[in-house]
Design an enzyme around this catalytic site. Structure first.
Site, PDB file in Angstrom:
ATOM      1  NE  ARG A  64       9.718 -38.845  39.494  1.00 43.65           N
ATOM      2  CZ  ARG A  64      10.625 -38.747  40.431  1.00 43.65           C
ATOM      3  NH1 ARG A  64      11.346 -37.653  40.554  1.00 43.65           N
ATOM      4  NH2 ARG A  64      10.798 -39.743  41.273  1.00 43.65           N
ATOM      5  CB  CYS A  65       6.481 -36.025  31.063  1.00 49.98           C
ATOM      6  SG  CYS A  65       6.092 -34.875  29.739  1.00 49.98           S
ATOM      7  N   GLY A  66       3.995 -34.280  32.032  1.00 47.95           N
ATOM      8  CA  GLY A  66       2.566 -34.058  31.862  1.00 47.95           C
ATOM      9  C   GLY A  66       1.970 -34.922  30.763  1.00 47.95           C
ATOM     10  CB  THR A  68       3.635 -39.609  32.129  1.00 46.74           C
ATOM     11  OG1 THR A  68       4.865 -38.894  32.208  1.00 46.74           O
ATOM     12  CG2 THR A  68       3.869 -41.043  32.552  1.00 46.74           C
TER      13      THR A  68
END
Length: 188
Positions: A64-66, A68
């Site tokens: 759920r990371c920018g 990803t």
């Protein structure tokens, strides 16, 4: 004045280069990367020893990371270079912004379904602090503070000798010329 400024900038750049070169060139290396293991997605020991003589890119990942979307570029890099001896290992961690809340099973399904990941994905692992994985403490001991992940998708490149070749920040994309050129040079 302009010549003086240029010389000072040149000296500054030289000092930075020397500091970075010497900090990794004279690392102590009481251990090599091959001395470490992670838990795989099924909580079984996964030793890096099996990759002696190969180039290993260890990346702390999160769903759920920018960053990803870098999974796709990691898979492409792996596909292009696995036959030459490159191994990519994803190490999920919830240490940065709680961006990996899923279980090991959920993480594996997310990686395979959304990005077609075929490189090894480990079990969720602590990276920072007292409970941080020994591999990352070893990186800090041998590369310095700049080797410690600052966020998700930090990359640690291990050469064929089991030593740290370089580290790359989260913003350095796996498809960048910087990473590709370095990997190609050490795969030779």
């Amino acid at each position: 004045y302009l010549i003086s400024f240029s010389i000072n900038v040149g000296v500054f750049i030289l000092l930075i280069f020397m500091f970075n070169f010497f900090s990794s060139a004279f690392a102590n290396y009481k251990k090599l990367a091959y001395d470490f293991s992670f838990k795989d997605n099924n909580e079984q020991d996964y030793s890096l020893d099996q990759y002696k003589g190969k180039v290993i890119l260890v990346v702390n990942v999160a769903s759920r990371c920018g960053f990803t979307k870098q999974y796709a570029d990691l898979q492409k890099l792996y596909d292009e270079n696995k036959s030459k001896g490159l191994i990519i290992i994803g190490v999920p961690s919830n240490d940065f912004g709680n961006q990996e809340p899923g279980s090991n099973k959920e993480i594996k399904k997310f990686c395979e379904t959304n990005f077609g990941i075929t490189f090894p994905i480990m079990a969720k692992t602590n990276i920072l602090g007292d409970t941080g994985h020994p591999f990352y403490k070893w990186v800090e001991e041998n590369y310095g503070k700049s080797g410690v992940p600052k966020w998700n998708f930090y990359k640690v490149l291990i050469n064929k000798s089991g030593k740290i070749e370089d580290v790359y920040s989260s913003i350095t994309n796996p498809s960048s010329k910087k990473i590709k050129n370095k990997i190609n040079s050490i795969l030779q």
